[in-house]
Design a protein around this motif. Structure first.
Motif, PDB file in Angstrom:
ATOM      1  N   ALA A   1      20.750  75.657 -90.965  1.00 38.57           N
ATOM      2  CA  ALA A   1      20.631  74.533 -90.036  1.00 38.57           C
ATOM      3  C   ALA A   1      21.341  73.299 -90.575  1.00 38.57           C
ATOM      4  N   TYR A   2      21.084  72.939 -91.818  1.00 37.79           N
ATOM      5  CA  TYR A   2      21.670  71.693 -92.313  1.00 37.79           C
ATOM      6  C   TYR A   2      23.143  71.813 -92.635  1.00 37.79           C
TER       7      TYR A   2
ATOM      8  N   LEU B   1      12.533  81.345 -94.224  1.00 41.01           N
ATOM      9  CA  LEU B   1      12.387  79.893 -94.213  1.00 41.01           C
ATOM     10  C   LEU B   1      13.550  79.234 -94.930  1.00 41.01           C
ATOM     11  N   TYR B   2      13.966  79.818 -96.027  1.00 38.74           N
ATOM     12  CA  TYR B   2      15.110  79.285 -96.756  1.00 38.74           C
ATOM     13  C   TYR B   2      16.361  79.349 -95.884  1.00 38.74           C
ATOM     14  N   GLY B   3      16.545  80.498 -95.212  1.00 39.88           N
ATOM     15  CA  GLY B   3      17.727  80.653 -94.377  1.00 39.88           C
ATOM     16  C   GLY B   3      17.781  79.643 -93.255  1.00 39.88           C
ATOM     17  N   VAL B   4      16.638  79.347 -92.647  1.00 44.44           N
ATOM     18  CA  VAL B   4      16.612  78.368 -91.566  1.00 44.44           C
ATOM     19  C   VAL B   4      17.074  77.010 -92.065  1.00 44.44           C
TER      20      VAL B   4
ATOM     21  N   ARG C   1      24.098  83.834 -85.500  1.00 47.06           N
ATOM     22  CA  ARG C   1      23.869  85.264 -85.682  1.00 47.06           C
ATOM     23  C   ARG C   1      23.131  85.558 -86.993  1.00 47.06           C
ATOM     24  N   ASN C   2      23.096  84.602 -87.911  1.00 49.44           N
ATOM     25  CA  ASN C   2      22.323  84.777 -89.134  1.00 49.44           C
ATOM     26  C   ASN C   2      20.824  84.652 -88.884  1.00 49.44           C
ATOM     27  N   LEU C   3      20.447  84.174 -87.710  1.00 45.17           N
ATOM     28  CA  LEU C   3      19.043  83.900 -87.416  1.00 45.17           C
ATOM     29  C   LEU C   3      18.543  84.847 -86.326  1.00 45.17           C
TER      30      LEU C   3
END
Length: 592
Positions: free
Chosen positions: A113-114, A106-109, A57-59
């Motif tokens: 993700a990691y 981009l930072y959020g991804v 949901r953050n994305l």
């Protein structure tokens, strides 16, 4: 990425699985760190998977991620309400500077993700000890395999070579490196191949612990087919990638009844809120609800995990005045729930959408099922120079994709907006040009059940649609040189696209059929726009097919002058590079 991960999980945010899918209610003790002992327990496995689902949901559905996936392409332009970051994504102007913005998508991804990949690695490594029942154990671990593959697929599509971690990390390090995309693709295919046989066939089937919109075999088959397709286009291509992609897509199509999937007769039904709970075209979706705890719902919120798909694509309709284009007179519309919150972050690129992708609006009904072009008066005592508007009867704003003619425009009591190129040659009154504030709205994501007009959407955000399987199959067949199969797959969708409940042209279906000779990669991409406009896929579609630079230059006058060849990949966030302080430096993508 090992250098910055705080190995943490939020057990209280059980999100999609715990609230709507997991059938066991677990009392959890919130913990600040994940340990092998935690992940070897049933609570740890359930909490880990639920936390990952909640993190999605953050994305998808958020404003920053919407910029990242929907802007800087051929089919959209930035709306007048877009942020500076959104405008940068839309035009590639000052684009390099985005790599250092902490709150950049981009930072959020990378960060999300990691963090989640590490949680999933822990579930897969230690989770088997948590379940004596083999069937239940397999069901949980299959979810972890699918979600890990899901993240790695989007990472490799976005950044190219990325760190590949498949073991649990519980000690922070300051070093990391990027793995070749061939290795990343191999891991994705391994996870999805296993998940496609181990996941539940249908949500909650046979006492499976996962209901709602959690992953199923169909979800894994979709992504496996798309992974083969994407690798086939890449520098890591294998000779059988396109044939494997086609075979996997056809398996999902041919066995659709087994998975409870298929196409609605009416394209609009795939987006009807009444079908959200059991939508047969939804293959994977992010669960949403108005529950403030398990659904992350915050009334009136537009940031954080808020799902803004219902309002990002809507014009600023309440500011259209009765005497437009002057600012005098009352507003002809009042903001309300049916017409949505006017965020105007993204607008259609008329040069492409109106003139190319949706050029046939007679036989193909998808334009009318995708865009709202009329606003019915909802404000009393409004009079334009052409007459008084009756609430609930008269159309206050009309945005036709053509010029209805000077006579109709002069007789129309509301305000007309025409495509800019059409308005430039139109004569007479009410020939206003659409702007970055006033434009047709995307209505597919409307949420008429929001509690209040400024509330975010609680509809599930559908990421994988059954209709796209036909497009994946067509693209794979095209790359194999099998144009007959490619045309056959596309014609299934085009037959459905001709349907409408009333006033369907007699020859619409026949007129919609395409021949093998018409199939090109550009035709397939145009068909993807017609079928999937605005669904956070376009940047990846163009990048995958090596069409991004060419088509942005061809169709997007705002971004075309700025886009460069190296922008086929996104830049690695500078924050990530700076956190690697031991061993070889972490490399940036070329050109940034």
């Amino acid at each position: 990425m090992k250098s910055y991960k705080k190995i943490a999980i939020i057990f209280t945010a059980l999100g999609a699985i715990a609230a709507t899918g997991c059938k066991k209610i677990l009392d959890q003790e919130p913990k600040s760190n994940i340990t092998p002992n935690v992940l070897a327990s049933q609570g740890g496995v359930v909490g880990g998977l639920a936390g990952v689902y909640s993190d999605l949901r953050n994305l998808w559905g958020t404003e920053g991620f919407m910029y990242y996936t929907n802007l800087g392409v051929d089919e959209t332009l930035a709306g007048g309400g877009a942020s500076s970051s959104g405008s940068n994504f839309a035009t590639y102007k000052n684009y390099t500077n985005n790599i250092s913005e902490v709150y950049n998508p981009l930072y959020g991804v990378f960060a999300i993700a990691y963090q989640d990949i590490n949680t999933l690695n822990g579930v897969l490594e230690f989770g088997p000890a948590a379940f004596a029942d083999e069937r239940i154990r397999t069901a949980y671990l299959a979810q972890a395999k699918f979600l890990r593959a899901f993240y790695y697929y989007h990472l490799v599509q976005t950044f190219g070579d990325v760190p590949l971690h498949t073991t649990f990390i519980n000690t922070a390090t300051r070093s990391d490196s990027r793995a070749p995309i061939a290795d990343v693709y191999a891991q994705i295919i391994k996870d999805l191949t296993e998940a496609s046989t181990e996941l539940q066939t249908k949500p909650g089937e046979n006492a499976s612990p996962f209901g709602g919109h959690a992953a199923t075999k169909a979800s894994a088959l979709y992504l496996l087919s798309k992974t083969y397709l994407s690798r086939g286009w890449s520098k890591a291509a294998q000779t059988d990638d396109f044939s494997n992609s086609l075979a996997t897509a056809q398996k999902l199509i041919n066995e659709r009844a087994t998975y409870g999937k298929g196409l609605y007769q009416n394209y609009a039904d795939a987006y009807n809120p009444a079908n959200d709970a059991t939508n047969m075209e939804s293959l994977f979706a992010i669960e949403r609800s108005t529950d403030p705890k398990y659904g992350d719902f915050v009334p009136g919120n537009s940031g954080g995990k808020a799902n803004g798909w219902a309002y990002f694509f809507r014009p600023n309709y309440p500011t259209v005045t009765a005497n437009y284009p002057t600012n005098s007179g009352a507003s002809v519309m009042t903001r309300d729930i049916p017409n949505g919150r006017p965020f105007f972050r993204v607008r259609p690129n008329y040069d492409y959408v109106n003139n190319v992708a949706f050029s046939d609006k007679t036989n193909d009904f998808r334009y009318w099922n995708t865009f709202q072009t009329t606003w019915i008066a909802n404000t009393a005592n409004v009079t334009t120079p052409r007459g008084a508007l009756t609430v609930g009867v008269d159309t206050a704003i009309w945005m036709p994709p053509y010029d209805p003619g000077v006579t109709k425009r002069a007789a129309f009591k509301g305000v007309v907006f025409l495509p800019p190129s059409v308005a430039a040659t139109a004569s007479g009154v009410n020939a206003n040009a659409s702007t970055n504030t006033f434009f047709p709205a995307v209505k597919k994501f409307d949420d008429p059940n929001r509690p209040a007009v400024n509330d975010p959407s609680s509809r599930p955000a559908v990421l994988f649609r059954f209709s796209e399987v036909y497009l994946i199959a067509a693209e794979a067949a095209f790359k194999m040189g099998d144009l007959n199969t490619a045309a056959e797959m596309i014609n299934v969708l085009r037959t459905r696209a001709a349907y409408r409940p009333n006033n369907m042209p007699a020859n619409a279906v026949a007129n919609m059929q395409v021949t093998p000779g018409q199939i090109t990669i550009d035709f397939i991409l145009d068909e993807r726009t017609r079928e999937l406009y605005g669904e956070s896929l376009r940047w990846w579609d163009l990048a995958r097919t090596q069409s991004l630079i060419r088509r942005v230059k061809q169709y997007n006058a705002e971004a075309g002058p700025n886009i460069q060849e190296h922008m086929i990949l996104r830049p690695i966030p500078q924050t990530q590079i700076q956190l690697v302080t031991q061993g070889p430096p972490f490399p940036q993508n070329p050109g940034f």
